[in-house]
Motif scaffolding. Structure first.
Motif, PDB file in Angstrom:
ATOM      1  N   ILE A  55       1.072   7.155  -0.685  1.00 46.65           N
ATOM      2  CA  ILE A  55       1.746   8.335  -1.246  1.00 46.65           C
ATOM      3  C   ILE A  55       0.782   9.093  -2.161  1.00 46.65           C
ATOM      4  O   ILE A  55       0.731  10.327  -2.145  1.00 46.65           O
ATOM      5  CB  ILE A  55       3.031   7.922  -2.005  1.00 46.65           C
ATOM      6  N   SER A  56       0.020   8.362  -2.952  1.00 43.22           N
ATOM      7  CA  SER A  56      -0.947   8.988  -3.857  1.00 43.22           C
ATOM      8  C   SER A  56      -1.980   9.794  -3.071  1.00 43.22           C
ATOM      9  O   SER A  56      -2.344  10.908  -3.460  1.00 43.22           O
ATOM     10  CB  SER A  56      -1.627   7.911  -4.702  1.00 43.22           C
ATOM     11  N   LYS A  57      -2.435   9.231  -1.951  1.00 49.00           N
ATOM     12  CA  LYS A  57      -3.402   9.944  -1.106  1.00 49.00           C
ATOM     13  C   LYS A  57      -2.796  11.237  -0.552  1.00 49.00           C
ATOM     14  O   LYS A  57      -3.445  12.285  -0.556  1.00 49.00           O
ATOM     15  CB  LYS A  57      -3.863   9.024   0.029  1.00 49.00           C
ATOM     16  N   LEU A 102      -0.362  12.896  -1.906  1.00 52.84           N
ATOM     17  CA  LEU A 102      -0.188  13.772  -3.065  1.00 52.84           C
ATOM     18  C   LEU A 102      -1.497  14.508  -3.368  1.00 52.84           C
ATOM     19  O   LEU A 102      -1.508  15.733  -3.531  1.00 52.84           O
ATOM     20  CB  LEU A 102       0.268  12.953  -4.273  1.00 52.84           C
ATOM     21  N   GLU A 103      -2.595  13.782  -3.431  1.00 57.38           N
ATOM     22  CA  GLU A 103      -3.891  14.395  -3.708  1.00 57.38           C
ATOM     23  C   GLU A 103      -4.276  15.402  -2.637  1.00 57.38           C
ATOM     24  O   GLU A 103      -4.732  16.503  -2.956  1.00 57.38           O
ATOM     25  CB  GLU A 103      -4.968  13.309  -3.820  1.00 57.38           C
ATOM     26  N   SER A 104      -4.099  15.056  -1.372  1.00 51.68           N
ATOM     27  CA  SER A 104      -4.474  15.984  -0.299  1.00 51.68           C
ATOM     28  C   SER A 104      -3.565  17.211  -0.285  1.00 51.68           C
ATOM     29  O   SER A 104      -4.015  18.312   0.024  1.00 51.68           O
ATOM     30  CB  SER A 104      -4.474  15.287   1.062  1.00 51.68           C
ATOM     31  N   PHE A 156       2.412   2.937  -2.523  1.00 49.49           N
ATOM     32  CA  PHE A 156       2.043   3.868  -3.585  1.00 49.49           C
ATOM     33  C   PHE A 156       0.638   4.451  -3.380  1.00 49.49           C
ATOM     34  O   PHE A 156       0.452   5.655  -3.578  1.00 49.49           O
ATOM     35  CB  PHE A 156       2.218   3.228  -4.963  1.00 49.49           C
ATOM     36  N   PRO A 157      -0.358   3.655  -2.969  1.00 47.44           N
ATOM     37  CA  PRO A 157      -1.659   4.270  -2.671  1.00 47.44           C
ATOM     38  C   PRO A 157      -1.598   5.306  -1.535  1.00 47.44           C
ATOM     39  O   PRO A 157      -2.266   6.334  -1.600  1.00 47.44           O
ATOM     40  CB  PRO A 157      -2.541   3.078  -2.282  1.00 47.44           C
ATOM     41  N   LEU A 176       4.572  18.454  -1.544  1.00 47.10           N
ATOM     42  CA  LEU A 176       4.935  17.863  -2.828  1.00 47.10           C
ATOM     43  C   LEU A 176       6.443  17.646  -2.905  1.00 47.10           C
ATOM     44  O   LEU A 176       6.904  16.650  -3.452  1.00 47.10           O
ATOM     45  CB  LEU A 176       4.468  18.751  -3.983  1.00 47.10           C
ATOM     46  N   ASP A 228       0.806  -1.224   0.000  1.00 43.27           N
ATOM     47  CA  ASP A 228       0.000   0.000   0.000  1.00 43.27           C
ATOM     48  C   ASP A 228       0.841   1.277   0.000  1.00 43.27           C
ATOM     49  O   ASP A 228       0.310   2.370   0.174  1.00 43.27           O
ATOM     50  CB  ASP A 228      -0.989  -0.011   1.170  1.00 43.27           C
ATOM     51  N   ILE A 232       7.315  14.407  -1.293  1.00 39.95           N
ATOM     52  CA  ILE A 232       6.995  13.258  -2.136  1.00 39.95           C
ATOM     53  C   ILE A 232       8.055  13.085  -3.219  1.00 39.95           C
ATOM     54  O   ILE A 232       8.559  11.978  -3.451  1.00 39.95           O
ATOM     55  CB  ILE A 232       5.583  13.409  -2.743  1.00 39.95           C
TER      56      ILE A 232
END
Length: 184
Positions: free
Chosen positions: A139-141, A143-145, A136-137, A155, A134, A158
């Protein structure tokens, strides 16, 4: 010689809550422990204790940040070695997620933030993909927030994590190639 948890807790307390002499004594004690068999556990506990109760008797924030950086260096070193794999899986799973959460929900001086990014990249290098599916998910979360909340400094964290991860991965593969070449 095995050192008791009470002594370690006392040294950590001195590092972050004592007067200047006690802080230096606690740091010196901890430096002698950095190569011990449980350095990752000890350093992580001390770092989290300092982050959760940041008040100091001396209120010398620069000294506290120096001590945090020192502990981050020990954690980085411990997570860079083969000793990473000797630790209990439950402990490793907990600290991976704790480090991500702390990095993306708190604010630190640049040197500490960068070292935390290096630590997270080491964790990823050690754990991906089998032990941290999990990553990458998560990190993606973050990134989005970060984009939604316009926290663009997050950013940078990341991108640094991926920069360090790719550099560590490249160095590791070059080193393995060199060893194969030397063995002929």
């Amino acid at each position: 010689m095995e050192i008791s948890n009470e002594l370690l807790i006392s040294a950590a307390h001195s590092m972050f809550h004592g007067d200047a002499a006690q802080q230096h004594e606690g740091a010196a004690f901890f430096l002698t422990r950095q190569n011990s068999s449980d350095a990752l556990i000890t350093a992580t506990e001390i770092l989290f204790q300092s982050l959760l109760s940041p008040q100091s008797v001396t209120q010398d924030q620069s000294l506290i940040n120096y001590l945090r950086y020192l502990i981050c260096c020990v954690i980085h070193s411990a997570s860079s070695s083969e000793s990473w794999f000797k630790y209990d899986r439950t402990f490793l799973d907990k600290i991976k997620n704790d480090f991500l959460t702390i990095q993306f929900t708190s604010s630190f001086p640049k040197n500490i933030s960068e070292k935390l990014d290096q630590i997270i990249a080491n964790f990823a290098l050690n754990e991906l993909p089998e032990q941290w599916p999990d990553f990458f998910p998560i990190i993606s979360k973050f990134l989005e927030s970060s984009i939604e909340s316009k926290e663009y400094s997050r950013l940078l964290n990341i991108f640094r994590i991926f920069y360090f991860f790719l550099n560590f991965l490249l160095f590791k593969s070059v080193l393995q190639g060199l060893v194969r070449w030397l063995r002929g």
